[in-house]
Write an enzyme that holds these catalytic residues in place. Structure first.
Site, PDB file in Angstrom:
ATOM      1  N   GLU A  30      24.641  48.028  47.942  1.00 49.11           N
ATOM      2  CA  GLU A  30      26.007  48.573  48.019  1.00 49.11           C
ATOM      3  C   GLU A  30      25.965  50.058  48.401  1.00 49.11           C
ATOM      4  O   GLU A  30      25.194  50.822  47.836  1.00 49.11           O
ATOM      5  CB  GLU A  30      26.687  48.405  46.657  1.00 49.11           C
ATOM      6  CG  GLU A  30      28.120  48.902  46.641  1.00 49.11           C
ATOM      7  CD  GLU A  30      28.804  48.565  45.325  1.00 49.11           C
ATOM      8  OE1 GLU A  30      28.855  47.366  44.967  1.00 49.11           O
ATOM      9  OE2 GLU A  30      29.270  49.500  44.656  1.00 49.11           O
ATOM     10  N   GLY A 121      41.416  47.495  42.391  1.00 44.54           N
ATOM     11  CA  GLY A 121      41.385  48.953  42.426  1.00 44.54           C
ATOM     12  C   GLY A 121      41.990  49.530  41.160  1.00 44.54           C
ATOM     13  O   GLY A 121      42.548  48.806  40.333  1.00 44.54           O
ATOM     14  N   ASP A 122      41.847  50.841  41.008  1.00 47.74           N
ATOM     15  CA  ASP A 122      42.377  51.562  39.845  1.00 47.74           C
ATOM     16  C   ASP A 122      43.417  52.560  40.307  1.00 47.74           C
ATOM     17  O   ASP A 122      43.445  52.950  41.479  1.00 47.74           O
ATOM     18  CB  ASP A 122      41.235  52.304  39.142  1.00 47.74           C
ATOM     19  CG  ASP A 122      40.285  51.324  38.458  1.00 47.74           C
ATOM     20  OD1 ASP A 122      40.778  50.457  37.720  1.00 47.74           O
ATOM     21  OD2 ASP A 122      39.071  51.434  38.683  1.00 47.74           O
ATOM     22  N   ALA A 141      43.957  41.187  41.726  1.00 45.47           N
ATOM     23  CA  ALA A 141      42.959  40.766  42.708  1.00 45.47           C
ATOM     24  C   ALA A 141      43.210  39.328  43.160  1.00 45.47           C
ATOM     25  O   ALA A 141      42.985  38.982  44.324  1.00 45.47           O
ATOM     26  CB  ALA A 141      41.560  40.907  42.112  1.00 45.47           C
ATOM     27  N   ASP A 174      40.093  37.868  29.495  1.00 42.43           N
ATOM     28  CA  ASP A 174      39.377  38.348  30.676  1.00 42.43           C
ATOM     29  C   ASP A 174      38.767  37.165  31.439  1.00 42.43           C
ATOM     30  O   ASP A 174      38.874  37.088  32.668  1.00 42.43           O
ATOM     31  CB  ASP A 174      38.266  39.319  30.230  1.00 42.43           C
ATOM     32  CG  ASP A 174      37.688  40.077  31.390  1.00 42.43           C
ATOM     33  OD1 ASP A 174      38.317  41.069  31.816  1.00 42.43           O
ATOM     34  OD2 ASP A 174      36.629  39.673  31.910  1.00 42.43           O
ATOM     35  N   LYS A 181      41.159  34.012  39.546  1.00 44.52           N
ATOM     36  CA  LYS A 181      40.921  34.575  40.887  1.00 44.52           C
ATOM     37  C   LYS A 181      39.836  33.796  41.623  1.00 44.52           C
ATOM     38  O   LYS A 181      39.846  33.729  42.854  1.00 44.52           O
ATOM     39  CB  LYS A 181      40.694  36.086  40.862  1.00 44.52           C
ATOM     40  CG  LYS A 181      39.504  36.615  40.161  1.00 44.52           C
ATOM     41  CD  LYS A 181      39.525  38.152  40.167  1.00 44.52           C
ATOM     42  CE  LYS A 181      38.470  38.692  39.226  1.00 44.52           C
ATOM     43  NZ  LYS A 181      38.467  40.152  39.153  1.00 44.52           N
ATOM     44  N   GLN A 192      30.123  44.386  37.555  1.00 50.43           N
ATOM     45  CA  GLN A 192      29.903  45.820  37.377  1.00 50.43           C
ATOM     46  C   GLN A 192      28.425  45.975  36.992  1.00 50.43           C
ATOM     47  O   GLN A 192      27.768  44.991  36.653  1.00 50.43           O
ATOM     48  CB  GLN A 192      30.806  46.358  36.270  1.00 50.43           C
ATOM     49  CG  GLN A 192      30.480  45.764  34.922  1.00 50.43           C
ATOM     50  CD  GLN A 192      31.443  46.178  33.825  1.00 50.43           C
ATOM     51  OE1 GLN A 192      31.614  45.447  32.873  1.00 50.43           O
ATOM     52  NE2 GLN A 192      32.075  47.304  33.939  1.00 50.43           N
TER      53      GLN A 192
HETATM   54  P1  FAD Z   1      41.898  42.112  38.537  1.00 53.55           P
HETATM   55  O1  FAD Z   1      41.078  40.899  38.670  1.00 53.55           O
HETATM   56  O2  FAD Z   1      43.244  42.113  39.130  1.00 53.55           O
HETATM   57  O3  FAD Z   1      41.972  42.449  36.973  1.00 53.55           O
HETATM   58  C1  FAD Z   1      42.502  43.679  36.499  1.00 53.55           C
HETATM   59  C2  FAD Z   1      43.000  43.475  35.077  1.00 53.55           C
HETATM   60  O4  FAD Z   1      44.166  42.660  35.094  1.00 53.55           O
HETATM   61  C3  FAD Z   1      42.005  42.743  34.181  1.00 53.55           C
HETATM   62  O5  FAD Z   1      42.154  43.225  32.855  1.00 53.55           O
HETATM   63  C4  FAD Z   1      42.459  41.294  34.274  1.00 53.55           C
HETATM   64  O6  FAD Z   1      42.071  40.521  33.154  1.00 53.55           O
HETATM   65  C5  FAD Z   1      43.963  41.460  34.353  1.00 53.55           C
HETATM   66  N1  FAD Z   1      44.632  40.382  35.095  1.00 53.55           N
HETATM   67  C6  FAD Z   1      44.193  39.767  36.207  1.00 53.55           C
HETATM   68  N2  FAD Z   1      45.088  38.869  36.636  1.00 53.55           N
HETATM   69  C7  FAD Z   1      46.127  38.925  35.781  1.00 53.55           C
HETATM   70  C8  FAD Z   1      47.400  38.254  35.705  1.00 53.55           C
HETATM   71  N3  FAD Z   1      47.744  37.304  36.593  1.00 53.55           N
HETATM   72  N4  FAD Z   1      48.238  38.589  34.675  1.00 53.55           N
HETATM   73  C9  FAD Z   1      47.895  39.517  33.767  1.00 53.55           C
HETATM   74  N5  FAD Z   1      46.717  40.191  33.795  1.00 53.55           N
HETATM   75  C10 FAD Z   1      45.849  39.893  34.780  1.00 53.55           C
HETATM   76  N6  FAD Z   1      37.251  49.836  42.991  1.00 53.55           N
HETATM   77  C11 FAD Z   1      37.598  50.504  44.128  1.00 53.55           C
HETATM   78  O7  FAD Z   1      38.541  51.293  44.115  1.00 53.55           O
HETATM   79  N7  FAD Z   1      36.906  50.322  45.307  1.00 53.55           N
HETATM   80  C12 FAD Z   1      35.859  49.457  45.380  1.00 53.55           C
HETATM   81  O8  FAD Z   1      35.260  49.307  46.450  1.00 53.55           O
HETATM   82  C13 FAD Z   1      35.467  48.737  44.195  1.00 53.55           C
HETATM   83  N8  FAD Z   1      34.435  47.877  44.231  1.00 53.55           N
HETATM   84  C14 FAD Z   1      34.088  47.200  43.083  1.00 53.55           C
HETATM   85  C15 FAD Z   1      33.000  46.315  43.125  1.00 53.55           C
HETATM   86  C16 FAD Z   1      32.604  45.633  41.983  1.00 53.55           C
HETATM   87  C17 FAD Z   1      31.424  44.679  42.054  1.00 53.55           C
HETATM   88  C18 FAD Z   1      33.303  45.838  40.760  1.00 53.55           C
HETATM   89  C19 FAD Z   1      32.859  45.114  39.507  1.00 53.55           C
HETATM   90  C20 FAD Z   1      34.377  46.719  40.699  1.00 53.55           C
HETATM   91  C21 FAD Z   1      34.779  47.403  41.855  1.00 53.55           C
HETATM   92  N9  FAD Z   1      35.852  48.297  41.847  1.00 53.55           N
HETATM   93  C22 FAD Z   1      36.204  48.976  42.990  1.00 53.55           C
HETATM   94  C23 FAD Z   1      36.581  48.578  40.596  1.00 53.55           C
HETATM   95  C24 FAD Z   1      37.822  47.689  40.410  1.00 53.55           C
HETATM   96  O9  FAD Z   1      38.767  47.949  41.433  1.00 53.55           O
HETATM   97  C25 FAD Z   1      38.417  48.013  39.050  1.00 53.55           C
HETATM   98  O10 FAD Z   1      37.525  47.669  38.026  1.00 53.55           O
HETATM   99  C26 FAD Z   1      39.794  47.432  38.785  1.00 53.55           C
HETATM  100  O11 FAD Z   1      40.316  48.030  37.589  1.00 53.55           O
HETATM  101  C27 FAD Z   1      39.802  45.931  38.522  1.00 53.55           C
HETATM  102  O12 FAD Z   1      39.647  45.242  39.652  1.00 53.55           O
HETATM  103  P2  FAD Z   1      39.675  43.630  39.631  1.00 53.55           P
HETATM  104  O13 FAD Z   1      39.518  43.208  41.018  1.00 53.55           O
HETATM  105  O14 FAD Z   1      38.722  43.099  38.628  1.00 53.55           O
HETATM  106  O15 FAD Z   1      41.168  43.388  39.115  1.00 53.55           O
END
Ligand code: FAD
Length: 305
Positions: A30, A121-122, A141, A174, A181, A192
């Site tokens: 990465e 994303g955050d 996501a 979680d 997804k 992570q």
């Molecule tokens: P989601 O899967 O959407 O989850 C986010 C939160 O919402 C979780 O607590 C989940 O349980 C909850 N949730 C999900 N779906 C629902 C629903 N339908 N209803 C209610 N709650 C729900 N960040 C960047 O900015 N750029 C990057 O390139 C990047 N790359 C990453 C690569 C990896 C391998 C990892 C592990 C993380 C990466 N991140 C990156 C960080 C990531 O964007 C953050 O951790 C973000 O907060 C969560 O992303 P997610 O895709 O897991 O979100």
């Protein structure tokens, strides 16, 4: 072809989802898009030094604050056209309407990029702040996975959190959303960074117990200096394993010893993960090649012989 976007031509690039399911563990690296010319030089040096190792794929992160978005697409395209590497672009939903997301996905497809890691994303500025979706954007996501899948012949990965996502109330919730997804169309997941194989294995077991067989690659990052530990906690929101931290504390005054211990720990972690049958190892390089290459030579080369 869906949504009027240029669909990725079948066969243009291998699907990472298929590579992962092919049997042999994948090895991937990465990178993040650099923000300065010096950073760019460092990145390309790392890319050129890691290229001969023939990783299964490389991934390029997507900047949260909007600063590296174009460079993510440009860099992914450049890697696709100027190297022998198979690139995967990360994509986030931060501050993007669905129309803008479709535009980015279309650019990736136009560059022949077939593999996307769809992460939510955050919040920009304060990553721990409240998540607010773009008014015309997507919330999770899961929605992004659907959007990418319906946009063409993409292979899509998602993020996984062995210690649960910092915002999830508990492990069970979680796991439930993680599986949603996957069912929305994710071919694979990447965690992570993990420092303890058991943490990864517990995640794998609970996802499998819930009837989901999406392959999950552990994210691995060799600790080369003490600051890496702090950074990993900031990035992942998960505590560094205390027993491991105590070992690093014992050699804290000796930079060489810290690095040696970090490489040694990463070797042991990767070997254990391989012995446990992981579908692949995903190395977070921080755009440097040396530590990753050392661990690779110790662990990965043996598995490919
Ligand atoms: P989601 O899967 O959407 O989850 C986010 C939160 O919402 C979780 O607590 C989940 O349980 C909850 N949730 C999900 N779906 C629902 C629903 N339908 N209803 C209610 N709650 C729900 N960040 C960047 O900015 N750029 C990057 O390139 C990047 N790359 C990453 C690569 C990896 C391998 C990892 C592990 C993380 C990466 N991140 C990156 C960080 C990531 O964007 C953050 O951790 C973000 O907060 C969560 O992303 P997610 O895709 O897991 O979100």
């Amino acid at each position: 072809m869906a949504l009027g976007l240029p669909s990725v031509l079948p066969g243009s690039q291998p699907s990472i989802g298929e590579l992962i399911r092919a049997g042999q563990p994948t090895f991937s690296f990465e990178f993040f898009p650099p923000k300065t010319p010096a950073g760019e030089q460092l990145l390309w040096q790392a890319i050129r030094e890691l290229e001969p190792l023939r990783p299964s794929f490389v991934s390029i992160t997507y900047g949260a604050g909007g600063t590296t978005r174009d460079t993510t697409v440009d860099l992914t395209e450049r890697i696709a056209t100027e190297t022998t590497l198979l690139p995967m672009a990360h994509l986030t939903a931060v501050d993007h309407s669905v129309a803008e997301l479709r535009n980015v996905i279309g650019r990736l497809a136009g560059a022949g990029v077939r593999n996307v890691l769809a992460v939510r994303g955050d919040p920009p500025g304060d990553p721990t702040g409240e998540w607010v979706a773009h008014p015309q954007g997507v919330h999770y996501a899961e929605d992004l996975v659907r959007l990418v899948r319906e946009s063409g012949d993409f292979s899509v990965g998602v993020a996984a959190f062995p210690y649960k996502h910092p915002r999830s109330p508990d492990i069970a919730t979680d796991t439930r959303y993680f599986i949603r997804k996957c069912r929305a169309g994710a071919d694979f997941a990447i965690t992570q960074m993990v420092f303890d194989a058991d943490d990864y294995l517990r995640l794998r077991d609970r996802v499998a117990a819930a009837g989901c067989d999406t392959p999950i690659l552990p994210g691995v990052m060799p600790v080369t200096k003490l600051a890496t530990i702090e950074r990993s906690e900031q990035l992942s929101g998960a505590p560094f394993p205390p027993a491991l931290a105590a070992q690093f504390a014992q050699v804290a005054d000796d930079a060489d010893a810290v690095r040696r211990l970090g490489i040694d720990q990463a070797n042991q972690l990767c070997q254990r993960l391989i012995d446990e049958g992981v579908p692949g190892l995903h190395f977070i390089t921080m755009n440097r090649s040396t530590a990753t290459r050392e661990v690779w030579l110790n662990v990965a080369a043996g598995t490919r012989a």
